[in-house]
Design an enzyme around this catalytic site. Structure first.
Site, mmCIF file in Angstrom:
data_model
loop_
_atom_site.group_PDB
_atom_site.id
_atom_site.type_symbol
_atom_site.label_atom_id
_atom_site.label_comp_id
_atom_site.label_asym_id
_atom_site.label_seq_id
_atom_site.Cartn_x
_atom_site.Cartn_y
_atom_site.Cartn_z
ATOM 1 N N CYS A 241 39.591 -40.759 -9.032
ATOM 2 C CA CYS A 241 38.441 -40.280 -9.810
ATOM 3 C C CYS A 241 37.610 -39.311 -8.986
ATOM 4 O O CYS A 241 37.126 -38.296 -9.501
ATOM 5 C CB CYS A 241 37.584 -41.453 -10.264
ATOM 6 S SG CYS A 241 38.415 -42.613 -11.378
ATOM 7 N N LEU A 242 37.439 -39.614 -7.700
ATOM 8 C CA LEU A 242 36.707 -38.696 -6.821
ATOM 9 C C LEU A 242 37.399 -37.343 -6.761
ATOM 10 O O LEU A 242 36.742 -36.304 -6.680
ATOM 11 C CB LEU A 242 36.603 -39.281 -5.414
ATOM 12 C CG LEU A 242 35.651 -40.457 -5.205
ATOM 13 C CD1 LEU A 242 35.665 -40.881 -3.742
ATOM 14 C CD2 LEU A 242 34.238 -40.106 -5.636
ATOM 15 N N GLN A 282 20.524 -0.772 5.264
ATOM 16 C CA GLN A 282 21.887 -1.160 5.615
ATOM 17 C C GLN A 282 22.038 -2.671 5.788
ATOM 18 O O GLN A 282 23.029 -3.264 5.333
ATOM 19 C CB GLN A 282 22.319 -0.440 6.898
ATOM 20 C CG GLN A 282 22.483 1.067 6.725
ATOM 21 C CD GLN A 282 22.888 1.755 8.009
ATOM 22 O OE1 GLN A 282 23.132 1.115 9.031
ATOM 23 N NE2 GLN A 282 22.968 3.085 7.966
ATOM 24 N N LEU A 341 14.849 -12.673 0.052
ATOM 25 C CA LEU A 341 13.611 -12.895 -0.679
ATOM 26 C C LEU A 341 12.412 -13.148 0.229
ATOM 27 O O LEU A 341 11.268 -13.162 -0.239
ATOM 28 C CB LEU A 341 13.768 -14.074 -1.647
ATOM 29 C CG LEU A 341 14.277 -13.722 -3.046
ATOM 30 C CD1 LEU A 341 15.736 -13.287 -2.999
ATOM 31 C CD2 LEU A 341 14.129 -14.900 -3.996
ATOM 32 N N GLU A 366 30.746 -36.821 -2.828
ATOM 33 C CA GLU A 366 32.145 -36.811 -3.276
ATOM 34 C C GLU A 366 33.083 -36.442 -2.126
ATOM 35 O O GLU A 366 34.106 -35.788 -2.323
ATOM 36 C CB GLU A 366 32.365 -35.849 -4.456
ATOM 37 C CG GLU A 366 31.331 -35.899 -5.559
ATOM 38 C CD GLU A 366 31.232 -37.243 -6.248
ATOM 39 O OE1 GLU A 366 31.978 -38.166 -5.858
ATOM 40 O OE2 GLU A 366 30.400 -37.380 -7.146
#
Length: 387
Positions: A241-242, A282, A341, A366
């Site tokens: 499942c993982l 640049q 930013l 996971e």
């Protein structure tokens, strides 16, 4: 096609009409219906339970499973959906992948017909939310050391133990719980209202804040014999499942990376310093080019693995390689975008710091970055190096 990042790599040419339709529908839902609310959820550290119903109405839960109200879509279509969900927030994709790739897959793969008919249609519709109890406070990367135990008693089972870092736990109606028994690790379906089962949400998180993370505690929690998932004995069941969840992650993180890249590019084109947009310098262009290169390579890797999965040829080691590479590069892209930013990059006015913080969790859940490395290393050398 107009100049820009999508002109450099036209993914649409590699997709079928159905795949593009699924992707675009999920993108509209995630962008129009969910994204406007996410910054507030992240800041407040909440995930409204009604979001599960909205996702169920979109057919997102268990969308790669067949029957029982599930959409029965391809692995590539599921991957594209994960990418669009995580472009909004990792918490949204986690809600969907834990419900579908972990809880529903466990029932679909290992449950009885009665269990499937009882749980899966309601889970597919979002009327019932599930969680997946494997990780424990002292045993994350080494699930073989789990201490939670189920003891046969009076025609049923008694569970004792604790599970930790369980996504969806606080809003789940049913938990898929893995525990030691005399015959090995077995899975059990434990409804939320079962006596002896309590849930405590994890607070003070700085990552995955728009997601519910919980501790599951079992104290002489008695469940009937019919709660046992008969098709899984040993760790192979939960680990399979993982592997399903890791596949969704290797697609999903590319959505977060794309959102960070897009925010950084748009900001660089409008933010002026020294009399011109910083996109004209640049060093900024080098950052944007490097981010787009890694995003493009990650997309090609994800699509290749999706095609292998749809043809039944994919291996767990290939999935680990995909998660290892794409999560690592997505986090690097988010960090690089933050530098473009500047100070604005640490506010929730832009999505970058939110994605960056979320990806710090995705890097380790996971299967940690280190565990994925060792899985691939064993495949390359034939030698296990876990201890």
């Amino acid at each position: 096609m107009a100049p820009g990042p999508r002109a450099l790599f036209d993914l649409d040419k590699l997709l079928t009409d159905d795949e593009r339709t699924v992707r675009d529908a999920v993108r509209r839902f995630a962008t129009d219906k969910v994204l406007p609310r996410v910054p507030d959820w992240f800041e407040r550290g909440i995930l409204p339970r009604e979001l599960a119903t909205e996702c169920g109405a979109m057919g997102l839960f268990g969308m790669h499973l067949q029957g029982y109200g599930c959409a029965g879509m391809t692995a590539v279509e599921y991957g594209l959906a994960c990418m669009e969900l995580e472009a909004v927030d990792s918490g949204l994709r986690s809600l969907v992948s834990v419900q579908g790739s972990l809880a529903m897959t466990a029932i679909h793969r290992f449950g009885t017909e009665e269990q499937k008919n009882r749980w899966l249609p309601k889970m597919a519709a979002g009327e019932v939310v599930g969680c997946f109890g494997l990780t424990e406070p002292d045993h994350g990367s080494d699930p073989a050391g789990m201490r939670t135990r189920a003891t046969a008693s009076d025609g049923g089972w008694v569970l004792n133990g604790t599970k930790m870092w369980i996504t969806n736990g606080g809003i789940a109606d049913v938990a898929v719980v893995w525990a030691r028994t005399d015959e090995g690790v077995r899975g059990f379906l434990v409804p939320r209202d079962t006596p002896g089962f309590t849930v405590r949400d994890v607070t003070r998180k700085l990552s995955l804040r728009a997601s519910v993370t919980s501790e599951l505690v079992f104290e002489d929690c008695r469940v009937p014999a019919a709660s046992l998932l008969p098709g899984a004995t040993g760790l192979r069941g939960p680990l399979s499942c993982l592997n399903e969840a890791r596949y969704g992650i290797l697609w999903g993180v590319l959505g977060a990376a794309r959102a960070c890249f897009d925010a950084a590019r748009e900001y660089a084109l409008t933010r002026e310093q020294f009399g011109r947009p910083i996109a004209g310098f640049q060093l900024t262009q080098r950052k944007l080019v490097d981010m787009q290169l890694e995003l493009t390579k990650g997309l090609l890797l994800a699509l290749h693995l999706g095609r292998l999965k749809d043809s039944g040829e994919i291996t767990p080691q290939q999935v680990s390689m995909g998660k290892l590479n794409n999560v690592r590069e997505a986090l690097a892209i988010a960090r690089e975008a933050r530098t473009i930013l500047g100070a604005n990059g640490v506010t929730l006015d832009y999505p970058v710091i939110r994605h960056m913080n979320n990806l710090e969790s995705v890097l380790t859940y996971e299967g940690t970055n280190e565990i994925q490395t060792l899985i691939v290393g064993q495949e390359l050398t034939g030698l296990p190096a876990y201890s």
